[in-house]
Design an enzyme around this catalytic site. Sequence first.
Site, PDB file in Angstrom:
ATOM      1  N   HIS A  90       0.872  -1.180   0.000  1.00 32.15           N
ATOM      2  CA  HIS A  90       0.000   0.000   0.000  1.00 32.15           C
ATOM      3  C   HIS A  90       0.915   1.238   0.000  1.00 32.15           C
ATOM      4  O   HIS A  90       2.021   1.190   0.536  1.00 32.15           O
ATOM      5  CB  HIS A  90      -0.830  -0.060   1.290  1.00 32.15           C
ATOM      6  N   ASP A 104       3.058  -4.680   8.109  1.00 32.62           N
ATOM      7  CA  ASP A 104       1.839  -3.882   7.945  1.00 32.62           C
ATOM      8  C   ASP A 104       0.664  -4.851   8.044  1.00 32.62           C
ATOM      9  O   ASP A 104       0.378  -5.596   7.108  1.00 32.62           O
ATOM     10  CB  ASP A 104       1.885  -3.183   6.577  1.00 32.62           C
ATOM     11  N   GLN A 147      -4.617  -5.313   6.877  1.00 34.95           N
ATOM     12  CA  GLN A 147      -5.633  -6.217   6.327  1.00 34.95           C
ATOM     13  C   GLN A 147      -5.634  -7.572   7.012  1.00 34.95           C
ATOM     14  O   GLN A 147      -6.401  -8.453   6.627  1.00 34.95           O
ATOM     15  CB  GLN A 147      -5.410  -6.421   4.817  1.00 34.95           C
ATOM     16  N   LYS A 154     -10.477  -1.035  10.531  1.00 39.13           N
ATOM     17  CA  LYS A 154     -10.650  -2.205   9.658  1.00 39.13           C
ATOM     18  C   LYS A 154     -10.988  -3.441  10.481  1.00 39.13           C
ATOM     19  O   LYS A 154     -11.053  -4.548   9.958  1.00 39.13           O
ATOM     20  CB  LYS A 154      -9.381  -2.434   8.841  1.00 39.13           C
ATOM     21  N   CYS A 176      -4.785   2.355  -3.683  1.00 41.56           N
ATOM     22  CA  CYS A 176      -3.551   2.893  -3.073  1.00 41.56           C
ATOM     23  C   CYS A 176      -2.371   1.952  -3.291  1.00 41.56           C
ATOM     24  O   CYS A 176      -1.501   1.822  -2.417  1.00 41.56           O
ATOM     25  CB  CYS A 176      -3.714   3.177  -1.586  1.00 41.56           C
TER      26      CYS A 176
HETATM   27  N1  PMP Z   1      -1.781  -0.845   4.559  1.00 41.56           N
HETATM   28  C1  PMP Z   1      -2.752  -1.579   4.025  1.00 41.56           C
HETATM   29  C2  PMP Z   1      -2.451  -2.953   3.543  1.00 41.56           C
HETATM   30  C3  PMP Z   1      -4.043  -1.062   3.929  1.00 41.56           C
HETATM   31  O1  PMP Z   1      -5.021  -1.804   3.397  1.00 41.56           O
HETATM   32  C4  PMP Z   1      -4.308   0.235   4.412  1.00 41.56           C
HETATM   33  C5  PMP Z   1      -5.700   0.851   4.299  1.00 41.56           C
HETATM   34  N2  PMP Z   1      -6.315   0.645   3.078  1.00 41.56           N
HETATM   35  C6  PMP Z   1      -3.257   0.962   4.980  1.00 41.56           C
HETATM   36  C7  PMP Z   1      -2.015   0.384   5.038  1.00 41.56           C
HETATM   37  C8  PMP Z   1      -3.477   2.333   5.528  1.00 41.56           C
HETATM   38  O2  PMP Z   1      -4.345   2.287   6.618  1.00 41.56           O
HETATM   39  P1  PMP Z   1      -5.004   3.609   7.210  1.00 41.56           P
HETATM   40  O3  PMP Z   1      -5.640   4.309   6.032  1.00 41.56           O
HETATM   41  O4  PMP Z   1      -6.016   3.104   8.185  1.00 41.56           O
HETATM   42  O5  PMP Z   1      -3.932   4.416   7.813  1.00 41.56           O
END
Ligand code: PMP
Length: 424
Positions: free
Chosen positions: A141, A218, A221, A244, A382
């Site tokens: 991401h 990270d 998910q 999430k 993203c």
């Molecule tokens: N890493 C991953 C794999 C994600 O799916 C996301 C959110 N889509 C993020 C980081 C960023 O998370 P946040 O927007 O809650 O800061």
Amino acid sequence: MNNNTSEHTITSSGTAGSPALDIDKIRELFPVLHQEVNGQSLVYFDNAATTQKPKPVLDALHDYYTSMNANIHRGVHTLADRATAAFEATRESIRRFINAAEKEEIIFTKGTTDGLNLIAATWGRANIQQGDEIIISALEHHSNIVPWQMLCQEKGATLKVIPIDGNGDIRLEEFEKLLTNKTKLISIVHASNALGTINPIEAVIKKGHEAGAVVVIDGAQASAHITLDVQALDCDFYVFSGHKMYAPTGTGIVYGKRSLLEAMPPYQGGGEMIKEVTFEKTTYNVIPYKFEAGTPNIADIVAFRHGVEFIEMLGRKKIAEYEEQLLSYAKEKLSEVPGLRFIGTAKRKVSVVSFAIEGVHHFDVGMMLDAKGIAVRTGHHCTQPLMRMLGIEGTVRASFSVYNTTAEIDRLAEGLKGIVKMMR
Ligand code: PMP
């Protein structure tokens, strides 16, 4: 006060010993699901972006503001004590949830992005030097790319990327080739938000440590779907977002090993993170407070505990089994849609299905599904470098949660068939 989830306990409809989840009962806990969107009952398949919130979380927010709102840690009065106890109870819940050794190893953040930036700005600035190397994967991401890119630019370090194969799995043998004695940090996603791939993080952590690197995971998910044990994993940092995993937005954590956290400089300066301030010099607080400057997002963090306990109440194993069933049902049903191509076919996946429909732009698919009351996500998720690597601009993504049903997947498949028919 509502301090536990017991009044919302879900009874099982299965057999004794291994009771199944009662999805109807679970759905009753989510008021937002019971509405019509564009004249049809809502199907919410955008759970990888954010999950909906169950009543215990909503009640905890209301309860916080109606019975204990006060600033924490510094007060001498009863409400401040109550708010502090509720805030710190979330830290202990999360410690238990990820099996960290101590609750001081849990730092509250705004979410995964904030957590990764915290590590880059503190551990990263203190430890990365010119010529050093940082490894990420092609699945990342943007929030696990850009902070490291910024750090590399600042320090004159190099960012290296583990490639993936045609299924969307990282190529472990290529990862091993990237490791050198200059590798200082590896930061990798546990489960991909774009393709659903579950990475072999155990192997990455082991190989990373053998090369002398610090390993960041990270878990944005993964935290709602996979049972976590940071001590067994032996990762150095693990990061996720509350929103999430059924908890409010604006919440998240960084788990870090005590020895690393203690050696790291603070993130932001301000109240709470200090021991003593003079105009000449400041000494810093102990962990975790050293990294929690200013008044935190108290109410949402208090409610965060109820998201965690909702998952624990259902049981992560059962959630994972149920979501696995939804995923295989979706694969079967969606493969009947003419012109549908799955993107990301790794063997180990969380409940995310990404796909493209021949001749129809993903945005159009998303808009037409919305007209049928079905919420999916479309675009690059993203993960622009990943999309570029796959030679596409974006996908349609349906991501499932424990409150979704096979009947809803039928509606998605029928909706897509209708779209294909109309567009031909
Ligand atoms: N890493 C991953 C794999 C994600 O799916 C996301 C959110 N889509 C993020 C980081 C960023 O998370 P946040 O927007 O809650 O800061």
